[in-house]
Every structure is written in C-alpha cells, then in structure tokens.
Enzyme design. Structure first.
Site, PDB file in Angstrom:
ATOM      1  N   PRO A 293     -62.462   3.610  32.504  1.00 43.95           N
ATOM      2  CG  PRO A 293     -62.453   4.842  30.564  1.00 43.95           C
ATOM      3  CD  PRO A 293     -62.869   3.693  30.286  1.00 43.95           C
ATOM      4  NE  ARG A 295     -59.165   9.518  39.898  1.00 46.39           N
ATOM      5  CZ  ARG A 295     -59.575  10.126  41.163  1.00 46.39           C
ATOM      6  NH1 ARG A 295     -59.630  11.158  41.523  1.00 46.39           N
ATOM      7  NH2 ARG A 295     -59.736   9.205  42.222  1.00 46.39           N
ATOM      8  CB  CYS A 372     -67.594  18.513  65.200  1.00 44.54           C
ATOM      9  SG  CYS A 372     -67.943  16.504  64.387  1.00 44.54           S
TER      10      CYS A 372
END
Ligand SMILES: Cc1ncc(COP(=O)(O)O)c(C=O)c1O
Length: 454
Positions: A293, A295, A372
């Site tokens: 694992p 996340r 931008c």
C-alpha cells in the site's frame, strides 16, 4: 468549517493541522508548502499491520515508496514496522539511505534496466516482482553473472475490473504484468533457471479501489493460478503479494458512496483485511501475505498550504456569449506543478480557507492554480465547477488542500520555473521540523547547460 478529520482543529481563529497553525506558518514561510504529521503516519502503518495480522498473522507490509519517498517519511515508516517496495533504482537508493535493510525491500516496476537489476541483486533485495517473461530472463542472466540466486514473483494480470480512474487500473489488460495465460510458462521458466527462485506471485489491481469486491475476485483468481502453476512447475510458493490500492476518503465524511465515485470511500484497513487476508487464511494459510500500500499510508498524513494571490469576477455566459451571471475566481500559488494529479487524473482535493475556518462557506468560487495553462483549474465541490468558500475570501487568504500526502511531493515539477515546495512535519513529540527544502533560484537553472559558456 467541516470537520473531516480530528487532526484538523481551529486554534486562535486559524486552521491547525496536528496542532500546527497553518496560517501562522504561512506568515514566516514561503507558500506553497506541505505539512506532514508523524502521528498520523504511524497510525496509518499500524492500522494496516494490525488489521491484516489479526486475520492472517503472516503478513508483511511493503510500503509503496512511489507514494512518498521523502527520507524523513521513509524513516518513520520503517520505524513503525513496515518494509518498503521500490519501483526504480532511485527509490532503491532512497530506501537504503532511509535505513531499510535489503531484506526489507521488494523491487517492482515495469521496465527495470539491467543496471538497476544488477544493483538490486548485488545488494540482496528480498524479491523482484517480475513484469514479463523477458524480464525473468534478464534477471536470471544478471543473477548468473553475479553468481547469485534472485528471488522472483511473477506479476500476473488477474484480469479484474475496478471502478477507479482508468489511469489507475492495473490488472484488467493494459501494460502491467504477465497475461494469465502465460503464468505457467513464467513459473516453468523461473523454476528451470538455476539462478532464479520462484518463491511468490504478485498482483496489483490498481489504486484508490473503493470496493472490496475486486480484491475478492483478484485474490480468488490468484489462488487458482497459484495452484495451477505449482502443479505445472513442480514448485511450492511461499508468498502471495496482493499489491496495494486501498482507498482514501477524499470526499467529505460520506454516509454512502456511489460505486463509481472513486473519491468517496467508507472502507478502512479492516475491510480490506477481512477480504484479502480472509481469502488467504481460508485457502492457503501457509502462504505469507505481502502488501504494497502507498496511498492509504501517505495521503492523510499531509496538508498543502497555499495562498490566494489573485482574484477577479468574470461573466458567466451562455452558448451565444450573453452574460447570464457572474463568476468569482481566486487564484492560489499552487497548481499542477505542486499537485500534478489535479490535472492528469482530475483529482479532487478538499479545500478549507485556513484563515477563515469559522466563517460559513456560503459563496461559489472558481479555484485556479498559477500556471499559464487554461487547464490549471481545480475541480469543484460535489462534481460542480465551483468551490464553496466564505464570501469574504480574498487575496492574502490561506487555503489548505487536505489529504495531500500521496503522489504529491513525488510528482512536483518546476513548470513555469516555479520553485517546488518545501515540506515540514509535526513530529510525534509535537515539534515542527523541516523535511524538504524549497527550490532556490539557482536550483531552477541548475540542470541547464549553455554550451561554450564558462
Ligand atoms: C505495483 C504497485 N504496487 C503498489 C502500488 C501502490 O498503490 P496505492 O498507492 O494505491 O496503494 C502501485 C501504485 O499503483 C503499484 O503500481
């Protein structure tokens, strides 16, 4: 202020994370920056280890360092009792630098170079998760040249669908792993090679999997394949690596989740353990369970702190260009240079105006990053285009992006020559320490070479 997580509190009228006043910090440090919590990190590792071991005692967690390979972070993970998974030579170097022993490291990845394999074999990593028959041959060749035996676990595509983001699905066709029809050939090849020890099998169905059903199917399919390859290759495997992918509730404290909403999760470590560990304990209690694992260990350990630098009101227009209302915009100093997944996977991170946590979030805003590109605009709340913030939100306010610990520091980039962010951590003792420095102006040009210049 919504109270998504007890680590977030209001102190002196500001949002605090694990006791650190985010607005006060932003007064003396350049935004954007991350703040991590050691306590939360330890809790996350311990929850996984405890939940899985209570179902299947022989479980080892190999934290997927791709989620956050910061050296301080890796040190805490190691100290909390986890091992580590690396996906490239650089992650191997960082894992060793953080104090992991080679036996605590598994080497994964879908394009390992010969040089990476040489380094990993030479240092004695615990096992390679192997992506193809070609790669098995390459690891065998390298191990033979070094007169070593490499432990390998072919990664099999168990062909299980999930409802996560398509870019995060990894065992339903696509690029990762060996086709299940070639599993027997892979294990026969490994079993017949004097420098390969086929000790395990690997699967990983994807990331942010918000249902246990795909795991049920995947582990059941994997155990069928294990039985088949053991019989065909005349071997007995010692471990099954079931990968990672456990989900994090990125949306606010839900009461129910639609299965296709992969930001919404009601599951905890115990739910995944009951299915994955339960299936193994019932069918093959002799197999050690490896997990990878990333996340679910890293995400909730950090908050990103950004500042509003611009604001405007623009017309909301219909298809004929007629103005049908107004739209308020606020632009913060962190965009997809700092949270790359917000554009590449349209990731949703909850936000709180940290400088106004007591005010009602009663007005709609478009929330933009500073880059931008027109695409550097954050997804809105509840699948809308808008964030709900206090109406008074304005330039100078501090905005916190929650659950920002996974796949963020790793993916930052200096686009538009904006410095990558610093990171701080609140230690278990409650002290604030710096764990990553911000780019300097010199860093931004450090890799550029002007031919002929002295
Ligand atoms: C092979 C492998 N293992 C483990 C992980 C970690 O997944 P997660 O961070 O969702 O737990 C990944 C990432 O998708 C992966 O590709």
């Amino acid at each position: 202020m919504p109270a998504p997580d007890p680590l977030y509190t209001v102190c002196d009228g500001h949002l605090c994370f694990d006791g650190a006043d985010l607005v006060e910090l932003a007064e003396t440090r350049e935004t954007p920056f991350f703040v991590f919590s050691e306590r939360r990190l330890r809790v996350n590792v311990e929850a996984l280890l405890g939940s899985f071991r209570s179902v299947h005692a022989a479980t080892e967690v190999f934290y997927a360092s791709k989620a956050c390979s910061n050296l301080w972070f890796l040190g805490v993970v190691r100290d909390a009792g986890a091992n580590v998974e690396v996906n490239a030579g650089g992650e191997l170097d960082k894992a060793l630098a953080a104090g992991f022993k080679p036996r605590q490291i598994v080497f994964n990845g879908v394009a390992k170079t010969k040089a990476e394999i040489e380094r990993a074999v030479a240092c004695g990593v615990r096992a390679f998760m192997v992506d193809s028959l070609h790669e098995l041959g390459r690891i065998g060749e390298v191990a033979a040249a070094l007169d070593e035996v490499a432990t390998v676990a072919p990664r099999i595509d168990v062909h299980v669908p999930t409802m996560t983001h398509p870019g995060l699905e990894t065992a339903h066709g696509g690029k990762a792993g060996i086709d299940r029809d070639d599993a027997v050939a892979a294990f026969r090849l490994a079993a017949g090679h004097p420098n390969l020890d086929p000790a395990g099998m690997h699967l990983h169905i994807g990331s942010q999997i918000t249902s246990v059903e795909p795991y049920r199917q995947a582990v059941a399919a994997a155990l069928d394949i294990v039985a088949e390859v053991e019989a065909a290759a005349g071997i007995r495997l010692r471990f099954l690596n079931a990968g990672g992918g456990f989900a994090v509730p990125y949306r606010e404290a839900p009461v129910a989740c639609h299965p296709s909403d992969y930001f919404c999760s009601l599951l905890g470590a115990a739910d995944y353990a009951a299915v994955v560990g339960g299936e193994l304990a019932a069918r093959r209690p002799d197999l050690e369970l490896f997990l990878e694992p990333g996340r679910s260990i890293a995400a909730t350990t950090a908050v990103l702190v950004a500042r509003v630098e611009n604001e405007k009101t623009k017309g909301r227009r219909d298809a004929d260009g007629r103005r049908i209302g107004d739209e308020r915009w606020v632009t913060v100093d962190a965009g997809f240079n700092t949270l790359l997944e917000h554009t590449n996977y349209h990731w949703y991170y909850r936000t709180i105006v940290a400088s106004r946590p007591g005010d009602e979030a009663d007005a709609e805003f478009r929330l933009a990053g500073p880059l931008c590109d027109g695409g550097d605009v954050f997804a809105g709340d509840a699948d809308s285009a808008y964030r709900w913030f206090p109406a008074a939100t304005t330039v100078g306010d501090v905005v916190a992006f929650l659950d920002a610990g996974a796949y963020t520091l790793e993916m930052m980039n200096p686009y538009n020559a904006r410095p990558t962010a610093a990171a701080f951590a609140v230690t278990a003792a409650g002290e604030l320490v710096q764990i990553r420095r911000r780019d300097t102006a010199d860093d931004l040009a450090a890799h550029d070479v002007v031919p002929g210049a002295r």
